[in-house]
Structure formats: structure tokens, C-alpha cells
Write a protein that holds these residues in place. Structure first.
Motif, PDB file in Angstrom:
ATOM      1  N   CYS A   1     -35.192  12.369 -44.300  1.00  0.00           N
ATOM      2  CA  CYS A   1     -34.882  13.495 -43.416  1.00  0.00           C
ATOM      3  C   CYS A   1     -33.372  13.668 -43.246  1.00  0.00           C
ATOM      4  N   GLU A   2     -32.616  12.590 -43.376  1.00  0.00           N
ATOM      5  CA  GLU A   2     -31.159  12.690 -43.263  1.00  0.00           C
ATOM      6  C   GLU A   2     -30.530  13.410 -44.452  1.00  0.00           C
ATOM      7  N   GLU A   3     -31.303  13.633 -45.514  1.00  0.00           N
ATOM      8  CA  GLU A   3     -30.815  14.412 -46.643  1.00  0.00           C
ATOM      9  C   GLU A   3     -31.022  15.910 -46.451  1.00  0.00           C
TER      10      GLU A   3
ATOM     11  N   LEU B   1     -24.370  20.107 -44.954  1.00  0.00           N
ATOM     12  CA  LEU B   1     -24.259  18.921 -45.799  1.00  0.00           C
ATOM     13  C   LEU B   1     -25.401  17.946 -45.532  1.00  0.00           C
ATOM     14  N   SER B   2     -25.842  17.265 -46.583  1.00  0.00           N
ATOM     15  CA  SER B   2     -26.749  16.138 -46.416  1.00  0.00           C
ATOM     16  C   SER B   2     -25.955  14.916 -45.970  1.00  0.00           C
ATOM     17  N   ARG B   3     -26.667  13.859 -45.599  1.00  0.00           N
ATOM     18  CA  ARG B   3     -25.964  12.624 -45.240  1.00  0.00           C
ATOM     19  C   ARG B   3     -25.135  12.120 -46.416  1.00  0.00           C
ATOM     20  N   THR B   4     -25.701  12.139 -47.618  1.00  0.00           N
ATOM     21  CA  THR B   4     -24.953  11.663 -48.781  1.00  0.00           C
ATOM     22  C   THR B   4     -23.703  12.497 -49.006  1.00  0.00           C
ATOM     23  N   GLN B   5     -23.826  13.806 -48.929  1.00  0.00           N
ATOM     24  CA  GLN B   5     -22.663  14.678 -49.098  1.00  0.00           C
ATOM     25  C   GLN B   5     -21.624  14.430 -48.012  1.00  0.00           C
ATOM     26  N   THR B   6     -22.082  14.183 -46.785  1.00  0.00           N
ATOM     27  CA  THR B   6     -21.160  13.914 -45.682  1.00  0.00           C
ATOM     28  C   THR B   6     -20.392  12.623 -45.928  1.00  0.00           C
ATOM     29  N   VAL B   7     -21.093  11.592 -46.409  1.00  0.00           N
ATOM     30  CA  VAL B   7     -20.424  10.330 -46.730  1.00  0.00           C
ATOM     31  C   VAL B   7     -19.366  10.551 -47.815  1.00  0.00           C
ATOM     32  N   ILE B   8     -19.715  11.306 -48.841  1.00  0.00           N
ATOM     33  CA  ILE B   8     -18.769  11.574 -49.929  1.00  0.00           C
ATOM     34  C   ILE B   8     -17.509  12.241 -49.392  1.00  0.00           C
ATOM     35  N   LEU B   9     -17.670  13.300 -48.606  1.00  0.00           N
ATOM     36  CA  LEU B   9     -16.502  14.027 -48.102  1.00  0.00           C
ATOM     37  C   LEU B   9     -15.712  13.198 -47.091  1.00  0.00           C
TER      38      LEU B   9
END
Length: 296
Positions: A188-190, A198-206
């Protein structure tokens, strides 16, 4: 009749072979947390759709995927013909595996009448040596009716076009499949964040790139350190990064396909999205599937 082993991928399949455990092996090669998994398709049609998505993402060649699909359908025919004395499922605790597990349990509920057992680990199957595998096999447990029923319920919810069924599942007792609740929460965090897209993964990347530019390989390793149960390989991670590059949110040098050596940096647009000054969908269509839900 022989035994059929269904497991999460080729690495675990190789270890089963090295352990010389009798039976046929079918790796379940699918990244179900990315791309379309819509309701209304039977297993063969769904597998064909998934192979089309994987080919379009560039994760495998069309020829290899056609070979995998042919082998998959052959095993499916054998399952339907009840040609296996037992089916043994080998799956881990992370999101990648738990989605595969509920898909397989849902499929076998209507296709297979024989003994169905599960090797369920709370760590990665590749963390064991081949010499450990006979003990894992001997400790397998029979899949209960409650486990199979829960898997069917959650798989249907995962493929639904809205979030309501999955929220209902999260409010149920999922303990008979002990790793499922945490995996669903992580999935669900995606979903696109309502403030950034943004998804969680995208947020971590940025977030990491806002701190400093990084080679993609190093960024991936830092990302993995933030996962409670690592579920994503670098191929999928680099694909997510590539989509951010294509949207102008991340800059890549050189600009060819992302590899571990590609240097990445956040753009001014990426900083604006990360800081909630604009929404990703204002820049580019989200064009993202989460199970049966499509985000435009």
C-alpha cells in the motif's frame, strides 16, 4: 507420480536441485507488485498479460518470456491432469514472495486435488545453503483450508479496481499467513502519495538524491537498507529510476539506460515535487498499476 516444487525464482530453484530433492521444479517468475494484475482473467490469460508487461519493461527478452510461458502452460496442464503426487510451495516473508504465494494458492484451490504443502521461511531462501534444504523440506507443513481461503480472499482484493477490498482485508485476521499483513502494508505504501504523487520507493530515491548525487548502484544499496524485508531487485529499481528520469524529476549521466554506474541527481522539478510544491501527475501521467488498480 512425482512431486512439483513451486518457488519464488531461479536462485531457490537451483538450490533445490543442488540439494537433490526429488521432483519437478517451477520457478514463479513474476514481479506482481509492479504492473497490471486485473480481475477477470483466468490464470493463462493473466500470465500472458504479465509476460507482455515484463517484455515492455525490458526485464527479459520476448523469446525468453515465450519459452517461460510455454513451460508454465505445460506444468499447468500437468497440474490440471493431477499428475503430481504433491505440490510443495517454497516462499519467503517479503512482499515479492507473499504476492506470489497468494496467487499460487488461489490457482491451486480450483486446479489441484492432491496434497499441498508449504515451506515458509522468515528469512531469504538464498541465505540457506543447499545442505540446509533437505531439513527445510522435511519441515514443510500441510496448507490448511484457512490458509487457502485467506489467500483466495486477499488475491481477489489485490486484483480489485478499488482499494476498499484490500482495506477490508487489512482489518481482518491474517495471522494464518503470518507474513501477509506486513507485506500488504508495504504494498500500500507504493500507492501514489496524495500530496506528491510519489510512491514510497520514489520518495526514498528523491530524498536520498536531495542529500547528494549518487551512482545508481550505490543508491539501490542505500534504498535496500531502508526496507524491513527487501523485496525488490536492482533491475526493477533501475526501471523505477528510469521513469523518474523520463519525467524530468531525476537527471542521469550518461543519459543511456540506467546501470549501476549511472550518476543520478535530483532536478529542480524533483525538489519541487518532493517538497510538495507540485504533484507528479501535473508533470506526467502516473500510468501506474497497483494490482487491479490503475492510476492515470
Amino acid at each position: 507420480m512425482t512431486c512439483l516444487h513451486i518457488t519464488n525464482g531461479d536462485a531457490a530453484a537451483d538450490l533445490i536441485r543442488q540439494a537433490q530433492i526429488d521432483g519437478q521444479i517451477m520457478p514463479w517468475r513474476d514481479v506482481l507488485h509492479e504492473g497490471p494484475v486485473p480481475a477477470g482473467l483466468e490464470i493463462r490469460a493473466l500470465r500472458s498479460l504479465r509476460m507482455q508487461f515484463i517484455a515492455a519493461a525490458g526485464w527479459a527478452s520476448g523469446d525468453l518470456l515465450a519459452e517461460h510461458l510455454k513451460a508454465f502452460n505445460a506444468v499447468l496442464d500437468a497440474i490440471e491432469a493431477q499428475q503430481f503426487s504433491e505440490i510443495v510451495l517454497w516462499f519467503e516473508h517479503d512482499l515479492y514472495d507473499q504476492l506470489q504465494l497468494i496467487e499460487v494458492l488461489d490457482m491451486l484451490a480450483t486446479l489441484f486435488d492432491g496434497p499441498l504443502t508449504l515451506v515458509q521461511t522468515d528469512t531469504f531462501l538464498t541465505s540457506f545453503s543447499a545442505t540446509d534444504y533437505p531439513a527445510l523440506f522435511d519441515a514443510r507443513e500441510t496448507v490448511s483450508e484457512a490458509q487457502q481461503a485467506l489467500a483466495q480472499q486477499v488475491w481477489q482484493a489485490f486484483r480489485a479496481p478499488t482499494m476498499d477490498p484490500i482495506i477490508e482485508c487489512l482489518n481482518c485476521d491474517l495471522s494464518v499467513l503470518p507474513h501477509l499483513y506486513a507485506s500488504l502494508l508495504r504494498w500500500c505504501e507504493e500507492f501514489p502519495n496524495p500530496e506528491t504523487g510519489l510512491s514510497r520507493t520514489q520518495t526514498v530515491i528523491l530524498t536520498q538524491l536531495a542529500e547528494q548525487s549518487s551512482e545508481a548502484g550505490r543508491l539501490f544499496r542505500r534504498y535496500q537498507q531502508q526496507e524491513e524485508a527487501r523485496f525488490m531487485g536492482d533491475t526493477v529499481f533501475f526501471w523505477i529510476v528510469q521513469r523518474l528520469v523520463d519525467a524530468g524529476v531525476v537527471a542521469a549521466a550518461p543519459t543511456a539506460a540506467i546501470t549501476g554506474e549511472t550518476t543520478l541527481s535530483i532536478t529542480a522539478l524533483g525538489e519541487n515535487i518532493l517538497n510538495r510544491r507540485c504533484y507528479l501527475q501535473q508533470i506526467t501521467p502516473l500510468d501506474t498499476w497497483r494490482g487491479g488498480m490503475y492510476f492515470r
